[in-house]
Design a protein around this motif. Structure first.
Motif, PDB file in Angstrom:
ATOM      1  N   ARG A  32       0.824  -1.215   0.000  1.00 42.12           N
ATOM      2  CA  ARG A  32       0.000   0.000   0.000  1.00 42.12           C
ATOM      3  C   ARG A  32       0.856   1.263   0.000  1.00 42.12           C
ATOM      4  N   VAL A  33       1.869   1.281   0.862  1.00 40.33           N
ATOM      5  CA  VAL A  33       2.703   2.461   1.033  1.00 40.33           C
ATOM      6  C   VAL A  33       3.876   2.439   0.065  1.00 40.33           C
ATOM      7  N   GLY A  34       4.402   1.273  -0.181  1.00 36.85           N
ATOM      8  CA  GLY A  34       5.592   1.136  -1.007  1.00 36.85           C
ATOM      9  C   GLY A  34       6.785   0.774  -0.141  1.00 36.85           C
ATOM     10  N   GLU A  35       7.892   0.510  -0.798  1.00 38.62           N
ATOM     11  CA  GLU A  35       9.115   0.157  -0.071  1.00 38.62           C
ATOM     12  C   GLU A  35       9.621   1.352   0.711  1.00 38.62           C
ATOM     13  N   MET A  36       9.916   1.132   1.981  1.00 39.52           N
ATOM     14  CA  MET A  36      10.482   2.200   2.804  1.00 39.52           C
ATOM     15  C   MET A  36      11.993   2.190   2.630  1.00 39.52           C
ATOM     16  N   THR A  37      12.592   3.354   2.779  1.00 39.29           N
ATOM     17  CA  THR A  37      14.045   3.452   2.673  1.00 39.29           C
ATOM     18  C   THR A  37      14.615   3.880   4.014  1.00 39.29           C
ATOM     19  N   GLY A  38      15.899   3.737   4.147  1.00 39.58           N
ATOM     20  CA  GLY A  38      16.571   4.183   5.368  1.00 39.58           C
ATOM     21  C   GLY A  38      16.337   3.251   6.536  1.00 39.58           C
ATOM     22  N   ALA A  39      16.331   3.846   7.718  1.00 37.55           N
ATOM     23  CA  ALA A  39      16.218   3.082   8.963  1.00 37.55           C
ATOM     24  C   ALA A  39      14.855   2.402   9.082  1.00 37.55           C
ATOM     25  N   ALA A  40      13.803   3.084   8.625  1.00 37.96           N
ATOM     26  CA  ALA A  40      12.462   2.495   8.715  1.00 37.96           C
ATOM     27  C   ALA A  40      12.352   1.259   7.830  1.00 37.96           C
ATOM     28  N   GLY A  41      12.924   1.342   6.629  1.00 31.41           N
ATOM     29  CA  GLY A  41      12.911   0.191   5.729  1.00 31.41           C
ATOM     30  C   GLY A  41      13.711  -0.968   6.278  1.00 31.41           C
ATOM     31  N   HIS A  42      14.866  -0.645   6.867  1.00 33.58           N
ATOM     32  CA  HIS A  42      15.717  -1.692   7.460  1.00 33.58           C
ATOM     33  C   HIS A  42      15.012  -2.354   8.642  1.00 33.58           C
ATOM     34  N   ALA A  43      14.342  -1.554   9.471  1.00 28.45           N
ATOM     35  CA  ALA A  43      13.622  -2.101  10.623  1.00 28.45           C
ATOM     36  C   ALA A  43      12.470  -2.992  10.172  1.00 28.45           C
ATOM     37  N   GLN A  44      11.788  -2.579   9.102  1.00 30.64           N
ATOM     38  CA  GLN A  44      10.678  -3.374   8.586  1.00 30.64           C
ATOM     39  C   GLN A  44      11.182  -4.712   8.028  1.00 30.64           C
ATOM     40  N   GLN A  45      12.282  -4.677   7.297  1.00 35.27           N
ATOM     41  CA  GLN A  45      12.849  -5.918   6.756  1.00 35.27           C
ATOM     42  C   GLN A  45      13.335  -6.833   7.873  1.00 35.27           C
ATOM     43  N   LYS A  46      13.913  -6.247   8.907  1.00 36.51           N
ATOM     44  CA  LYS A  46      14.385  -7.035  10.044  1.00 36.51           C
ATOM     45  C   LYS A  46      13.213  -7.694  10.778  1.00 36.51           C
ATOM     46  N   ALA A  47      12.129  -6.936  10.971  1.00 39.27           N
ATOM     47  CA  ALA A  47      10.935  -7.479  11.630  1.00 39.27           C
ATOM     48  C   ALA A  47      10.322  -8.599  10.800  1.00 39.27           C
ATOM     49  N   LEU A  48      10.286  -8.409   9.484  1.00 38.31           N
ATOM     50  CA  LEU A  48       9.736  -9.431   8.598  1.00 38.31           C
ATOM     51  C   LEU A  48      10.571 -10.708   8.643  1.00 38.31           C
TER      52      LEU A  48
END
Length: 101
Positions: A32-48
């Protein structure tokens, strides 16, 4: 769903459902939002990645429990040929039944 006699397996089943829902929500948000970049994107990938690791761990635990406790459902020749019949003895089974009578 049938009540689970092993509380550890029941816990893993609940965690599996909960973690699958969380992964689904994260993936829906990502599309919905798209790929996040930076720290937020890294945190999301880590959580996933952590959720997927937990899902795999629960699946392994449940599969091991089912292999130990479930009887084979298939009764075709190939599956019956793989069963170890060394401990099964029809004579001792019939003898035990007659001694109880």
């Amino acid at each position: 769903m049938i009540a689970e006699s092993n509380s550890n397996i029941a816990w893993h089943r609940v965690q599996l459902k909960k973690n699958r829902e969380a992964v689904k929500e994260l993936e829906i948000a990502r599309f919905r939002v798209g790929e996040m970049t930076g720290a937020a994107g890294h945190a999301q990938q880590k959580a996933l990645a952590q959720l997927k690791r937990k899902i795999a761990e629960s699946q392994r635990c449940i599969a091991a429990h089912e292999r130990r406790t479930k009887r084979p459902l298939a009764t075709d020749l190939r599956s019956l040929a793989q069963v170890s019949w060394g401990s099964w003895d029809a004579y001792s089974v019939s003898r035990q039944a007659s001694s109880r009578a």
